[in-house]
Structure formats: structure tokens, C-alpha cells
Design a protein around this motif. Sequence first.
Motif, PDB file in Angstrom:
ATOM      1  N   PHE A 437      20.468  77.499  81.805  1.00 52.41           N
ATOM      2  CA  PHE A 437      21.020  77.100  82.977  1.00 52.41           C
ATOM      3  C   PHE A 437      21.706  75.882  82.979  1.00 52.41           C
ATOM      4  O   PHE A 437      21.360  75.035  82.087  1.00 52.41           O
ATOM      5  N   LEU A 483       9.533  79.863  89.446  1.00 53.30           N
ATOM      6  CA  LEU A 483      10.327  80.091  90.578  1.00 53.30           C
ATOM      7  C   LEU A 483      11.168  81.501  90.319  1.00 53.30           C
ATOM      8  O   LEU A 483      11.497  82.123  91.227  1.00 53.30           O
ATOM      9  N   LEU A 484      11.656  81.470  89.230  1.00 51.49           N
ATOM     10  CA  LEU A 484      12.572  82.390  88.999  1.00 51.49           C
ATOM     11  C   LEU A 484      11.978  83.691  88.356  1.00 51.49           C
ATOM     12  O   LEU A 484      12.681  84.895  87.949  1.00 51.49           O
ATOM     13  N   LEU A 486      10.314  84.121  85.450  1.00 47.53           N
ATOM     14  CA  LEU A 486      10.671  84.221  83.963  1.00 47.53           C
ATOM     15  C   LEU A 486       9.344  84.339  83.021  1.00 47.53           C
ATOM     16  O   LEU A 486       8.194  83.610  83.613  1.00 47.53           O
ATOM     17  N   LEU A 531      25.538  89.430  93.040  1.00 47.89           N
ATOM     18  CA  LEU A 531      24.484  88.166  92.622  1.00 47.89           C
ATOM     19  C   LEU A 531      24.762  86.919  93.360  1.00 47.89           C
ATOM     20  O   LEU A 531      23.767  86.289  93.305  1.00 47.89           O
ATOM     21  N   ILE A 534      21.672  86.542  95.781  1.00 47.17           N
ATOM     22  CA  ILE A 534      20.451  85.977  95.355  1.00 47.17           C
ATOM     23  C   ILE A 534      20.300  84.714  95.923  1.00 47.17           C
ATOM     24  O   ILE A 534      19.264  84.229  96.328  1.00 47.17           O
ATOM     25  N   LEU A 536      20.650  81.693  94.642  1.00 43.75           N
ATOM     26  CA  LEU A 536      20.139  80.466  93.669  1.00 43.75           C
ATOM     27  C   LEU A 536      21.181  80.057  92.791  1.00 43.75           C
ATOM     28  O   LEU A 536      21.069  78.905  92.328  1.00 43.75           O
ATOM     29  N   PHE A 537      22.184  80.771  92.614  1.00 38.80           N
ATOM     30  CA  PHE A 537      23.102  80.552  91.585  1.00 38.80           C
ATOM     31  C   PHE A 537      24.587  80.175  92.303  1.00 38.80           C
ATOM     32  O   PHE A 537      24.852  81.174  93.052  1.00 38.80           O
ATOM     33  N   LEU A 550      23.893  80.454  83.617  1.00 39.68           N
ATOM     34  CA  LEU A 550      23.942  80.607  85.443  1.00 39.68           C
ATOM     35  C   LEU A 550      23.969  78.875  85.481  1.00 39.68           C
ATOM     36  O   LEU A 550      23.175  78.377  85.276  1.00 39.68           O
ATOM     37  N   ARG A 560      14.238  77.298  98.370  1.00 37.48           N
ATOM     38  CA  ARG A 560      13.541  78.517  97.936  1.00 37.48           C
ATOM     39  C   ARG A 560      12.130  77.869  97.587  1.00 37.48           C
ATOM     40  O   ARG A 560      11.156  78.410  97.900  1.00 37.48           O
TER      41      ARG A 560
END
Lengths: 725, 172
Positions: A437, A483-484, A486, A531, A534, A536-537, A550, A560
Motif C-alpha cells: 500500500f 481493518l482491511l 487481510l 472500487l 469502497i 478507502l483507496f 493501492l 472507517r
Amino acid sequence: VREANAYLDAPDKRCVDDLTREFIAESQEGLDRMERCLTELETRPGDSEQLVGEIFRSVHTIKGTTGFLGFERLEKLAHAGEHLLGSLREGKLAVTSELISGLLRLMDGLRAILTLIEATGSEGTRSGDDDTALIAELAALNVAGPVVAVAATVAVGLQTTVVPTAMGAAVAALSDKTLRIDVEVLNRMMNLVGELVLTRNQMLQSGVEATNFPELARRLDSVTADLRETVMQARMQPVGNLFGKFPRMVRDLAQTCGREVRIEFSGQETGLDKSLLEAIKDPLTHAVRNAVDHGIEAPAVRVMSGKPSEGCLRLRAFHQGGSVVIELADDGAGIAIERVLAKAVERGLVTAEQAEGMTEREALQLIFLPGFSTAAAVTTVSGRGVGMDVVRANVEKVGGSVELESKVGVGTTLRLRVPLTLAIVPALVVRSGGQSFALPQSALVELVYVPKRDEEKAVERMGAAELYRLRERLLPIVWLDRLLGLETLNGEDRHGFYMAVLEAEGCRYGLVVDDLLAPEEIVVKPLSAVLKEIGLFSGATVLGSGMLALILDIGATAARAGVKPVEEEIKEAEVLEGNTEGSEVSLLVFEARARERTALPLDVVERIESVPLTQIEYAGGRPLLQYRGELLTLRDEGRVLAELEAAQDRGEEVSVTVLICGGSGKGEMQRTGMVVRRVLDVSGGMLLEKDAASDEMELALVKDKLTMVHREFSVKAAPVWKEVA
Amino acid sequence: VKILERDAVNEILNEDDAVSLCSMFAGSESFGIDTRKIREVLGKRDLQRVPMAPAFIGGVVPYRGEVLTTVDFRALLGMGEHTDTSCVLVLEDEDGEERFGLVVDAVGGVVTVNRNMLEANPCTLESRGKWLFDGAYKMETGLMVQLDPQKLRPSRLAEAGLFKHRLNGEQA
């Protein structure tokens, strides 16, 4: 009317041919010019000749071309306007406020028809599209009977003002999509593209093993750099294009609010990337509106307080250290701090005690809090406050920042600082949950490494919330991988974690990532709509390794994770207070001279860089470093460079640790670099009595060890502080 | 690629009826998309996954200076993770407004079929299938299901709401 709506809902591009489209773009530009001239004409009716000539020409051009294209309605209106302007040009009429208003409505009328043509391909022949009232008004003005004109003004005013607001969006759409480029720049671009093709051909023919391959790669590199620079240049637009809209707006607003306002510009030629220009358009418009509405007092009030009855609004644009600053200053009432504080306490944004201890500067920052800006705040607080949080959020979204200064009775200054270009931003690439990221450097405050053995101790818990104690200040921790959603790395593989301390939209938090990769200048690519949703990006980028990463939207990530800006602001205020009033300061402790501990106030150090020794250059015996487009003079008190040179001569690869020092983030001071042996610690320390012998240095106790503290940075920075407070 | 039998070729000599489809595979089934709607076949690419994205998004991949969003066809069909032989196709809608990628297991070749031979979707097809499939051609090796790229566009899929979550039985 239903038909018209159907047209507007589905604008058919094919019904407007190229010729018409060109005509529309040209006419809109002509009308923009007319708008500028009209407002100027009102302020300086004395030298009307040239201005009236200019206005006459734009209307005349529209009339001439429409006849040719067959837009009769447009032609009729333009003809009426031309007739009136003709009389004005011949000196038969005097410039009056009614006349200017009439001409402005003529302009709105023309603009509305142009918009209709752009959307539907025809100029409209329905009953709602009747211009006879407007034409009659213009004719009445031409007879020079002001009484008649006023009567007509009222009737027409109601009808015509509605149209342009509804059409406003469409007008903007066309100017957003087209761009005028200097042919010279375009030719240069074409040449560079040619060069690029040639180089590619040579590369394809010679192959990777060829002996001249490195040379070709270098050429490719330089051509790419040139091309990039030229394209950037082509995207640059003078901010004057944006400023041009304000005189009319200020004029109309001043009339409705009963103010007398003059607007002055400087630095219109300052270039800014087109997309950025679009991005700051709304915030700036908002700020100008605020300034007229709430900043500048009514004429009677101004005279009472010994100011000229006419208020002045100054818009200034200039370059400053890699960014463009747009400054909006008014000489109005200023912002009454007590009322801001009272409002903030009332709204529960701060407690009464906190409000008590706030400096003026901190109190002003409260205006940017989301909860502050409500309708009630507008009427009860004489200062600004309408949607200032939105202004700040919009500017920060493009990587900029907002500053506010105000003195009661003297005026208010708002400064928008935006980067030169959006497309390429410096970023730090991090890894989390096996993915890369990018974090924009503009939001990055500092990095903290927590080794595995300290992990338990470092993370403190309050309920489910996790906190990190950073220099006696609690920082909310956000785990990026959690948070994501992953995969988190298992205990075995972990070596500890890195925490990036980020600040955006007033939120400050620590983002935990697994690993740090290199800082890179990244090219921002937009994401598809799905996208983007979402949230966040803010985009994606291709890294040097060819992988995609990203780009994290720092503000949205905070939201968030539930990080609230309010609490953070207050905490920051407390810390600032500690800095200015107590003798306890945060210091960066390092070793410059051998075996001697030296320190700098932490807020002076912007960044710690590790630079290969070969990048240090010399001029006039002084060491210099090229850093982000700036030339930094390096201070080398411990003669570290000489020692490293010796090491390099022995064939070792060496790099220098340089502290990049600025003036408390204010940018007024030239940045310098300080060469150090190594960085030891960041810690709070108590300043001891000033040592009379050394002016520049002061002694401090840091963790019970004697440390020399450079003072000249904070001394120089101090006047800036005072000016603000 | 299966070469058509002589009479089948004769049958589609009338050019208006001929459609060339690019065949592709997901699991054991074969699918076809009109070649005119396919911009490029990229082959195997490393997809960058996008956290928090809808389940049908396969990830993003760099493509000609853009970031291309890809749709994971296996996820649409409710199949498990990809085998490592996945392949990316670049599709574009007619006015070129939305460009996106489609991730399938493998791409076969181009086959020419007669438009008139298309069999409609069976009425017993479940709702996801009704959305995705656009009839089928009877081939020697089995059925080749025709896909409409318009319906595979990420924005359309997001609107449809059918594919927001993975099918039951798999993790949410």
C-alpha cells in the motif's frame, strides 16, 4: 417543458456538430472576458473606452457567428445587446449600476442559450425561452430612462436569474473537458514522442545484450523526464482563470448583503495543474462568499470603527517551496475568539477548562471542526464558520493544507496551500497482510518501530481500543491488516511492527503495518467506479518493481476505523501549549561531534534522511544537498563528512545521515540540513539555565544526561509564532 | 479448437449469420464471447487483490498505463479459488466507456458459429445463471454458453446486487 427535460436527461452528443461545439467554447470564453470587463468597468467607469470596446467585440463576435450558424434567437438577443453597447461606445450613455446590471443579465441570457444549444443542439423555441422582456429592457436602457429601466429590471430579473443557476453545471462541464494549449508546447510534446519512438525502435533492434543498451536506456530516461515535464507544463493553467469568476460574484453578493466590497488580485499568472484548479474552485468560492458575507462589516459599522466604508478583499497566489499558496485576506471584523470558544463549549466540542487555556491560534483551529459549522454558528458568531470543515477536507483531499489567521477589527487571512501537481506524489510504500500500500508523504508525520519484545508493553488497552504512548501522548492504533480484513502474519514470522503516525482532516492516529518499503514518487492512477465505492483507496500506482499498490486515503481510513478528529485536535492543543509555555521540550538527541550529545527541538526536524555520500556536492567550500527540488546548505559541525570521505577512499560504500530542518513547519525559513554521526533518541528534556558563554547553544538534561541544544532554530522561529498568536 | 464439419461451414456461408466467438473455460464448462467485444487477451497476470471489494472483483492489474479492474468469473459462478492457470481478457463496451478484465481459467481459440443455432436459456436456470448466460451453442464437445460482456461490467454487477456476497456454503 417535458420535452426539454427529456433532452436534458439524455444530452445527445451527436446533435451538436464540431463547428457548433467550437463556437460554444469560443463564445463562453468571450462571455468570461465580458464578465471580467463589466465588473472592472463598474469599479473604474473613468477609462471605459477600452473595456467597452472589449465587451462590444465579444457580443459582436457571437452575433456574427450565430447568423452564420442559424441560431436566430441568440442572434436577436445578441443584436439587442450590441445595439446598446454601440450607444455606450459612442458615449451616448453613462455607465450606471442599472446599465451594468442589464448587461450582466444580457450575458446570463446569452450563456443560458449557449448551454441549451450545447445540451440539446437547438436554441429552444418554446414559450419559456422568450427573450422579449430582456430585449425590451435593453432597449429601455438604450433610451437612457433610468426610471423605466428599473421597472423592467424587476420584472426581468426574476425570470432570468433562475435559468443560469440551473444551467451552471453544464457550462462547467464543457470548460472542464477542453483545454487551450500553446502550439509551441504541443510541438515540443510531438518532438519528444518522436524521440521516444526512435529510441524504442533502436532498443528493439539492438536487444538487451547490445553494448549500447545502457546508453539507450539513459536516453529513454531523459526523454521520458522531458516528456513528463512538458505534459505537466501543458496542464498548468494560470490561477487567473479561476479568479476571473470572483469579481461578478463579489459584486452580486455585496449588493444583496448591503456591503461595499472591492476585490484585488495579484499573482494571477501563477500556474496550477488543471485538475487542482478544479479541486480548489469550490473551497475558494466558499471562502470568498464567507468573507463578503461575514468578514466585511456593513459600511456604517466600518465608518464607525474608522475604516473606509468600502471593504477590501485581496486574493493572492504565489509559489512557495514546491507548492502554490492561495491567500484570501479581508480587512473586515476578524474573528472574535471569545465567541468562537463560547460556541465550541456550547456545542460540546471542548470543555470549559480546555477553552480557558487555549491560545488564539488553537481557538481559531476550532472553526475547522465538523461540529462547529452549523447554521446557528453563522448568525451568532460574526466570523467565518460555514462549512469550513468542508473547505479543509476538500483541500486536504488533493494533498494541500489550510491555515487561518485573524485579528479582531483588522481582518482575516485564509491560506490554501496546494501541491503543484496531483498526478505525481511522494509516497511511502508499506506492506501489510502480504500486500503493498502507498501512504502519501503529505499525511505522514513520523514512523515508529516497535520490536517484537516490546510489543506487549507498547500497546496499551482501554476497553477494546488500543493506544500507543508517543511522547506522553496517547495515540489511537489502527491495524491496517485487521481493518482491511487481510490475513495477519503469524507470531513466528513477525519481527515486530512499524507504526506510521498519520494526520489528515484533523485526525491523528498510528497505522500499524508489517513492513516498510522504499519511499517512492508514485504516479497516481484512478480506480474504476466500483472500487472507488469502497471509499478507502484514492487510487492505485505501479511501483518500480512492476507491482500494483493501492493508495490509502488517510482521512477515509481514519473515519472507517472510528478515529474522531475532535479529540485529537484538543490533544494537539495541549501538547502545543506544553511546548510554548513549559521548559520541558521534546528533543531529538543525536551525536554530531564524537562522544558529545547534541539535540534539536523535535518540531524543527522535518525528516531524517540517509543519503549516499556521493550525492553531497560542494560549492565555495560549503557542502550542499539537492533535496526535493531545493538546495540545502549542510551544517557539519562534527566534521563527519571528512571522516566519511576517508572511509569512502578506502573503498567502502558510505551514506550520510542528514537531519532536514525547517522552521516549525511554517516554511518562512530556509530549510537546512544537519550532518550527524548518528541519531540517538527522541525524548523530553528539561532546559537548564542559559549558558552565557555560548549564545547558540543551551544545556539541557535529557534522561539525566547533559545535552547541548541548538537554540537558533527556535529563536528564529519564535517571531513567526508571536505574529500568529 | 474444433474445426467445423463441411456442411456446418456451408450452413454459415451466409455472412450475416456468422459469429466468431472466443472460447474460454471455467471449471469444466466452456463459454464464448463475441470476438468483437474483446480488446485483448493478456494471458496469466499477477492480480493485485483489493481488500473490502465486492466478492466478484478479482483484483486490479496494470494495463496500458491504466489500472484495470477485473471480474473473477469463477466467483460469479460460485466456484472456489482459481487454479494457478488463470487468464485475463480485456473487454470493452461499445462506446468504450468502461474497460474491464475478466479472469477465467483458460482461453481456447476462436470458433465460428451460426447465429441461428443459438439455444435460449432453459427456464430452470437459477437467477445468477439467468443474469450471466445468454443462451448456448451446441458444440461437438458439449454446450458452449454465450456470455454478454455488457452484463459482466463491474458497475452493472454491483448494481445487480446478486453477486455482492459469495454463494452459500463458502465463507462470507
